[in-house]
Write a protein that holds these residues in place. Structure first.
Motif, mmCIF file in Angstrom:
data_model
loop_
_atom_site.group_PDB
_atom_site.id
_atom_site.type_symbol
_atom_site.label_atom_id
_atom_site.label_comp_id
_atom_site.label_asym_id
_atom_site.label_seq_id
_atom_site.Cartn_x
_atom_site.Cartn_y
_atom_site.Cartn_z
ATOM 1 N N TYR A 270 8.349 -38.209 -1.344
ATOM 2 C CA TYR A 270 7.784 -37.564 -0.469
ATOM 3 C C TYR A 270 6.161 -37.535 -1.839
ATOM 4 O O TYR A 270 5.643 -37.388 -2.815
ATOM 5 C CB TYR A 270 7.627 -36.447 0.487
ATOM 6 C CG TYR A 270 9.005 -36.534 1.161
ATOM 7 C CD1 TYR A 270 9.752 -36.168 0.750
ATOM 8 C CD2 TYR A 270 8.355 -36.704 2.762
ATOM 9 C CE1 TYR A 270 10.999 -35.882 1.322
ATOM 10 C CE2 TYR A 270 9.378 -36.638 3.290
ATOM 11 C CZ TYR A 270 10.862 -36.319 3.072
ATOM 12 O OH TYR A 270 11.797 -36.314 3.493
ATOM 13 N N GLN B 191 2.605 -36.333 -0.870
ATOM 14 C CA GLN B 191 1.340 -35.002 -0.080
ATOM 15 C C GLN B 191 0.185 -35.765 -1.273
ATOM 16 O O GLN B 191 -0.412 -35.179 -2.275
ATOM 17 C CB GLN B 191 1.931 -34.397 -0.449
ATOM 18 C CG GLN B 191 1.268 -32.508 -0.027
ATOM 19 C CD GLN B 191 1.318 -31.061 -0.223
ATOM 20 O OE1 GLN B 191 2.135 -30.654 -1.267
ATOM 21 N NE2 GLN B 191 1.462 -30.497 0.954
ATOM 22 N N LEU C 221 2.216 -34.591 4.466
ATOM 23 C CA LEU C 221 3.288 -35.349 3.278
ATOM 24 C C LEU C 221 4.401 -36.118 4.356
ATOM 25 O O LEU C 221 4.186 -36.101 5.267
ATOM 26 C CB LEU C 221 4.448 -33.890 3.312
ATOM 27 C CG LEU C 221 4.522 -32.217 2.447
ATOM 28 C CD1 LEU C 221 4.704 -31.298 2.962
ATOM 29 C CD2 LEU C 221 4.816 -32.870 1.264
ATOM 30 N N PHE D 187 6.594 -39.066 3.919
ATOM 31 C CA PHE D 187 7.908 -40.043 3.725
ATOM 32 C C PHE D 187 7.453 -41.011 2.545
ATOM 33 O O PHE D 187 6.978 -41.693 3.524
ATOM 34 C CB PHE D 187 8.802 -39.715 4.852
ATOM 35 C CG PHE D 187 10.396 -40.667 3.907
ATOM 36 C CD1 PHE D 187 9.869 -42.218 4.377
ATOM 37 C CD2 PHE D 187 10.958 -40.200 3.029
ATOM 38 C CE1 PHE D 187 11.385 -43.068 4.616
ATOM 39 C CE2 PHE D 187 12.417 -41.036 3.288
ATOM 40 C CZ PHE D 187 12.164 -42.280 3.048
ATOM 41 N N LEU E 254 6.967 -35.835 -4.763
ATOM 42 C CA LEU E 254 8.170 -34.852 -4.661
ATOM 43 C C LEU E 254 9.371 -35.393 -4.532
ATOM 44 O O LEU E 254 8.850 -36.793 -3.567
ATOM 45 C CB LEU E 254 7.619 -33.883 -3.236
ATOM 46 C CG LEU E 254 6.088 -33.483 -3.649
ATOM 47 C CD1 LEU E 254 5.878 -32.524 -2.705
ATOM 48 C CD2 LEU E 254 6.204 -32.042 -4.344
ATOM 49 N N PHE F 282 13.347 -29.388 -2.591
ATOM 50 C CA PHE F 282 12.434 -29.885 -3.271
ATOM 51 C C PHE F 282 11.840 -29.919 -4.754
ATOM 52 O O PHE F 282 12.265 -28.404 -5.283
ATOM 53 C CB PHE F 282 11.299 -30.082 -2.737
ATOM 54 C CG PHE F 282 10.923 -30.423 -1.225
ATOM 55 C CD1 PHE F 282 11.654 -29.683 -0.159
ATOM 56 C CD2 PHE F 282 10.021 -31.415 -1.424
ATOM 57 C CE1 PHE F 282 11.365 -31.302 1.068
ATOM 58 C CE2 PHE F 282 9.961 -32.516 0.391
ATOM 59 C CZ PHE F 282 10.758 -32.272 1.203
ATOM 60 N N GLY F 283 11.474 -30.183 -5.784
ATOM 61 C CA GLY F 283 10.904 -30.246 -6.863
ATOM 62 C C GLY F 283 9.121 -29.586 -6.684
ATOM 63 O O GLY F 283 9.072 -29.027 -5.751
ATOM 64 N N LYS F 284 8.570 -29.154 -8.076
ATOM 65 C CA LYS F 284 7.614 -28.848 -8.031
ATOM 66 C C LYS F 284 6.549 -29.738 -7.923
ATOM 67 O O LYS F 284 5.070 -30.445 -7.410
ATOM 68 C CB LYS F 284 7.374 -28.327 -9.735
ATOM 69 C CG LYS F 284 8.134 -26.699 -9.531
ATOM 70 C CD LYS F 284 8.210 -25.907 -10.606
ATOM 71 C CE LYS F 284 8.794 -25.099 -10.928
ATOM 72 N NZ LYS F 284 8.677 -24.339 -11.693
#
Lengths: 111, 113
Positions: B35, B37, B43, B45, B91, B104-106
């Motif tokens: 994703y 952002q 956000l 996809f 992301l 989700f990752g950071k």
């Protein structure tokens, strides 16, 4: 956008107050995800409500889902300062995990 | 369980340079998502893989963006000839199976100067 009238909103409340965030969606979904995102981190799931559930609770959180009006809400009871975050709702129209996010609500809880 | 790991956390590239972002999904998760952002677009996809196979890249800008998943333990997102409008937080996320929690990752904050 697959979302209704929602734009990024900002809410500011005092600690101890209750708050409700709403979102509406345009496309069919069998599940609504609610995420919170803290600064510098990715979104984290806080509650997931499916189409056969009208309400779901998790601690001080309560989510509702009305598939007939294609809307969902997230309520926080007795908000705490640590609830300060951005809250997003998301739908999964294809049941694959591919999420469509709303614009989000910036919630600030003041002491 | 360290969660979804993304590297680097921050990347600054010059306009026209290439940027490669890395993601290590949670072990045992069959789906990997990317994703983007931004403040303006929120956000969005980009693309996803299931069992390493590309399934849906409908959100990917066609010309300069590509994603790969060479093995089950990592995925890459490559942006060629980066432009200032590519500046965003990218992301990566993974899930065990359809219709379950997506982790989700950071994120990687990409800045194109």
């Amino acid at each position: 956008s697959q979302w209704g009238e929602e734009n990024l909103q900002a809410l500011s409340i005092q600690e101890g107050e209750d708050v409700t965030m709403n979102c509406s969606y345009k496309t069919y979904t069998t599940v609504v995800h609610w995420y919170r995102q803290d600064s510098g981190r990715g979104p984290a799931l806080i509650i997931l409500i499916r189409s056969n559930e009208r309400e779901k609770r998790s601690g001080r959180l309560r989510a509702t889902l009305d598939t007939s009006s294609q809307s969902s809400s997230l309520s926080i009871t007795a908000a705490q300062c640590e609830d300060t975050a951005v809250y997003f709702c998301a739908t999964d129209a294809t049941n694959t995990g591919k999420l469509t996010f709303g614009d989000g609500t910036v919630l600030t809880v003041k002491p | 369980n360290a969660g979804v790991i993304q590297t680097p956390r921050h990347k600054v590239t010059g306009k026209g340079q290439e940027a490669t972002l890395w993601c290590e999904p949670i072990s045992g998760h069959s789906a990997v998502f990317w994703y983007r952002q931004t403040i303006v677009q929120g956000l969005e996809f980009l693309t996803y893989f299931r069992n390493q196979a590309p399934i849906d890249d409908s959100g990917m800008p066609k010309e300069r963006f590509s994603a790969q998943m060479p093995n089950q333990s990592h995925s890459t997102l490559k942006i060629q000839s980066t432009q200032p409008q590519d500046s965003a937080v990218y992301l990566c996320a993974s899930s065990k199976r359809a219709n379950t929690e997506v982790f989700f990752g950071k994120g990687t904050r990409l800045t194109v100067v």
